[in-house]
Enzyme design. Structure first.
Site, PDB file in Angstrom:
ATOM      1  CE  LYS A  87      32.473  -2.247 -30.129  1.00  0.00           C
ATOM      2  NZ  LYS A  87      33.800  -2.836 -29.943  1.00  0.00           N
ATOM      3  CD  GLN A 134      36.842  -2.700 -28.019  1.00  0.00           C
ATOM      4  OE1 GLN A 134      35.727  -3.129 -28.277  1.00  0.00           O
ATOM      5  NE2 GLN A 134      37.449  -1.822 -28.791  1.00  0.00           N
ATOM      6  CG  ASP A 193      34.974  -8.177 -33.274  1.00  0.00           C
ATOM      7  OD1 ASP A 193      34.459  -7.152 -33.746  1.00  0.00           O
ATOM      8  OD2 ASP A 193      35.552  -8.209 -32.171  1.00  0.00           O
TER       9      ASP A 193
HETATM   10  N1  GUN Z   1      39.145  -2.350 -31.506  1.00  0.00           N
HETATM   11  C1  GUN Z   1      38.992  -1.432 -32.481  1.00  0.00           C
HETATM   12  N2  GUN Z   1      38.019  -1.812 -33.336  1.00  0.00           N
HETATM   13  C2  GUN Z   1      37.550  -2.984 -32.889  1.00  0.00           C
HETATM   14  C3  GUN Z   1      36.532  -3.860 -33.349  1.00  0.00           C
HETATM   15  O1  GUN Z   1      35.863  -3.660 -34.352  1.00  0.00           O
HETATM   16  N3  GUN Z   1      36.360  -4.986 -32.606  1.00  0.00           N
HETATM   17  C4  GUN Z   1      37.101  -5.259 -31.499  1.00  0.00           C
HETATM   18  N4  GUN Z   1      36.867  -6.393 -30.858  1.00  0.00           N
HETATM   19  N5  GUN Z   1      38.039  -4.467 -31.049  1.00  0.00           N
HETATM   20  C5  GUN Z   1      38.266  -3.341 -31.745  1.00  0.00           C
END
Ligand code: GUN
Length: 280
Positions: A55, A99, A122
């Site tokens: 990311k 996350q 998100d």
């Molecule tokens: N963990 C697995 N997928 C995601 C996501 O799309 N966003 C976040 N913040 N954590 C995750």
């Protein structure tokens, strides 16, 4: 038997990221704004480490600022809340992503709902989930948004029967809302669903998001179904989806591969959401 098309999420995402980078350049030149994304990683789950690194790299490649915060697994909820609140107040930060999963002693909902909904790239905040459910504009979770883009590029959606396998807040539930908005007939199946193969047989569209390696078999599908595989499972060092890809050949009209399908779209949509947060 007709040939099964591959839905190339990697190529689609690469085009999308190119467009985003161009828009970021324009925003910098015309308004002197550089979109900034803050990513918070608590602990050192190896899969999360990889996601967060990817990311951050792609955020920078799109010309945005990436702010990374690695916090120890032992951090207390109050301390993490304080971190989120400082990011809410930081004008250089337009998007905030914490996350998941978080360590067990931290209440995920408390943290998710502490993020300013205007910075919630998100789309997990209860306000954004509510907006999606009621047809108002807000941030939409990145993975289902990416799946929707791939589906729209593959087939005409109104009236199609979509079967979503999995009811998570991150994928299954928002996917159902998005497909309803596109006038699909939507079935959400889950671990307690009876006779899943018979339900999948009715689907024009199958979205598999359960986290069980190669669970969905080609024999379950209706001829000509379009299959979106959200699963990322590591089996004997190899990545496989929730769909048994090989057995779908000649039955599915089109399918996303793993890797190279939904995964790259998730990050592209995160960048898209961050750009939107910076221009709002
Ligand atoms: N963990 C697995 N997928 C995601 C996501 O799309 N966003 C976040 N913040 N954590 C995750």
């Amino acid at each position: 038997m007709s040939e099964t098309g591959i839905i190339d999420g990697k190529a689609f995402a690469s085009t999308l990221c190119g467009e985003i980078a161009r828009k970021v350049g324009k925003l910098k030149a015309e308004k002197n704004i550089t979109p900034g994304l803050a990513v918070v990683l608590v602990g050192n789950d190896p899969a999360s480490e990889v996601y967060v690194k990817n990311k951050a790299r792609q955020t920078r490649e799109a010309g945005m600022n990436s702010f990374e915060f690695r916090l120890p697994a032992t951090i207390g909820e109050a301390e993490l809340l304080a971190k989120v609140q400082s990011l809410n107040l930081n004008p250089e930060v337009h998007g905030i992503l914490v996350q998941l999963p978080l360590p067990k002693h931290i209440n995920e909902s408390v943290i998710i709902n502490a993020v300013d909904p205007k910075k919630d790239v998100d789309g997990f905040h209860v306000i954004n989930a509510g907006k999606l459910a009621t047809g108002q504009e807000g941030f939409v979770p990145c993975t289902p948004l990416g799946c929707l883009m791939l589906l729209k590029a593959t087939l005409d959606l109104p009236g199609k029967h979509a079967v979503i396998i999995g009811r998570s807040n991150i994928v299954g539930k928002p996917m159902a809302q998005l497909l309803l908005r596109e006038n699909c007939t939507v079935t959400v199946a889950h671990s307690k669903t009876k006779d899943l193969p018979a339900i999948v047989k009715q689907a024009d569209i199958v979205v598999a998001a359960v986290g069980k390696p190669e669970m969905v078999k080609g024999s379950w599908l209706k001829q000509g179904a379009v299959v979106i595989d959200v699963g990322i499972n590591r089996v004997n060092g190899k990545l496989v989806g929730d769909v048994d890809f090989g057995s779908c050949q000649g039955i599915a009209a089109a399918i996303t591969p793993v890797p190279g399908g939904v995964g790259p779209m998730t990050i592209a949509c995160l960048l898209e959401n961050t750009l939107r947060a910076a221009t709002a």
